[in-house]
Design an enzyme around this catalytic site. Structure first.
Site, PDB file in Angstrom:
ATOM      1  N   HIS A  80       0.850  -1.202   0.000  1.00  0.00           N
ATOM      2  CA  HIS A  80       0.000   0.000   0.000  1.00  0.00           C
ATOM      3  C   HIS A  80       0.875   1.238   0.000  1.00  0.00           C
ATOM      4  O   HIS A  80       0.984   1.910   1.022  1.00  0.00           O
ATOM      5  CB  HIS A  80      -0.905  -0.005   1.234  1.00  0.00           C
ATOM      6  CG  HIS A  80      -2.017   0.988   1.190  1.00  0.00           C
ATOM      7  ND1 HIS A  80      -1.922   2.257   1.738  1.00  0.00           N
ATOM      8  CD2 HIS A  80      -3.255   0.893   0.679  1.00  0.00           C
ATOM      9  CE1 HIS A  80      -3.067   2.891   1.585  1.00  0.00           C
ATOM     10  NE2 HIS A  80      -3.889   2.090   0.951  1.00  0.00           N
ATOM     11  N   ILE A 122       2.231   4.213   1.969  1.00  0.00           N
ATOM     12  CA  ILE A 122       1.359   5.123   2.717  1.00  0.00           C
ATOM     13  C   ILE A 122       0.593   4.291   3.738  1.00  0.00           C
ATOM     14  O   ILE A 122       0.093   3.208   3.419  1.00  0.00           O
ATOM     15  CB  ILE A 122       0.377   5.829   1.767  1.00  0.00           C
ATOM     16  CG1 ILE A 122       1.143   6.735   0.798  1.00  0.00           C
ATOM     17  CG2 ILE A 122      -0.661   6.627   2.545  1.00  0.00           C
ATOM     18  CD1 ILE A 122       0.279   7.340  -0.293  1.00  0.00           C
ATOM     19  N   GLY A 152      -5.753   4.490   5.900  1.00  0.00           N
ATOM     20  CA  GLY A 152      -6.597   5.203   6.847  1.00  0.00           C
ATOM     21  C   GLY A 152      -7.137   4.315   7.946  1.00  0.00           C
ATOM     22  O   GLY A 152      -7.217   4.724   9.108  1.00  0.00           O
ATOM     23  N   VAL A 153      -7.491   3.091   7.615  1.00  0.00           N
ATOM     24  CA  VAL A 153      -8.029   2.181   8.623  1.00  0.00           C
ATOM     25  C   VAL A 153      -6.989   1.880   9.700  1.00  0.00           C
ATOM     26  O   VAL A 153      -7.334   1.715  10.874  1.00  0.00           O
ATOM     27  CB  VAL A 153      -8.592   0.891   7.970  1.00  0.00           C
ATOM     28  CG1 VAL A 153      -7.478   0.039   7.386  1.00  0.00           C
ATOM     29  CG2 VAL A 153      -9.434   0.110   8.936  1.00  0.00           C
ATOM     30  N   GLU A 158      -7.057   2.612  13.706  1.00  0.00           N
ATOM     31  CA  GLU A 158      -6.716   1.593  14.703  1.00  0.00           C
ATOM     32  C   GLU A 158      -5.701   2.132  15.707  1.00  0.00           C
ATOM     33  O   GLU A 158      -5.798   1.835  16.906  1.00  0.00           O
ATOM     34  CB  GLU A 158      -6.180   0.328  14.025  1.00  0.00           C
ATOM     35  CG  GLU A 158      -5.776  -0.779  14.985  1.00  0.00           C
ATOM     36  CD  GLU A 158      -6.923  -1.380  15.795  1.00  0.00           C
ATOM     37  OE1 GLU A 158      -6.640  -1.975  16.853  1.00  0.00           O
ATOM     38  OE2 GLU A 158      -8.098  -1.263  15.380  1.00  0.00           O
TER      39      GLU A 158
END
Length: 137
Positions: A46, A52, A55-56, A60
């Site tokens: 990713h 990067i 977002g998830v 977390e």
């Protein structure tokens, strides 16, 4: 609290323990840190040649930091997240970045806890949102 002390309260372990340290001030505000390592599993694909932090994963990191606000309630319980509201992504987080997370408990209803959190890198907010979780077990 350092990472080893955090393990007394959070059930997460590497590679999913995403808090290196936290201090909770006299106003009950959490100030956590997590350094994104160069070889984090979630950055490997990713994206190739342009890693990067998803977002998830930022959420977390914030979620684990929020749970530590109620660390004395955590032993023997499992933290299950029940909601994420008003999440906004305002900047990119990359390997090598030091994430600084600020968390605040806004309310509690029975086993449900409601928090606000921000994740910043170098003083710039990259992610913010409202998180809710239940303690079960």
């Amino acid at each position: 609290m350092n990472k080893e002390e955090l393990k007394e309260f959070l059930p997460h372990r590497d590679p999913m323990l995403l808090v290196d340290e936290i201090e909770i001030d006299t106003d009950g505000i959490g100030h956590a840190k997590y350094r994104i390592k160069e070889n984090e599993f979630f950055c490997q694909g990713h994206f190739p040649d342009n890693p990067i932090v998803p977002g998830v994963i930022q959420l977390e990191i914030m979620a684990q930091s929020c749970a530590l606000l109620v660390k004395d309630d955590l032993p023997g319980k499992t933290t299950l997240y029940s909601g994420i509201s008003n999440a906004k992504f305002k900047g990119i987080v990359r390997p090598g970045d030091l994430c600084e997370i600020t968390t605040r408990l806004t309310s509690k209803r029975g086993p449900l806890y409601f928090c606000k959190a921000e994740l910043s890198v170098g003083g710039k907010i990259c992610c913010l949102g409202e998180l809710s979780f239940a303690l079960v077990g």
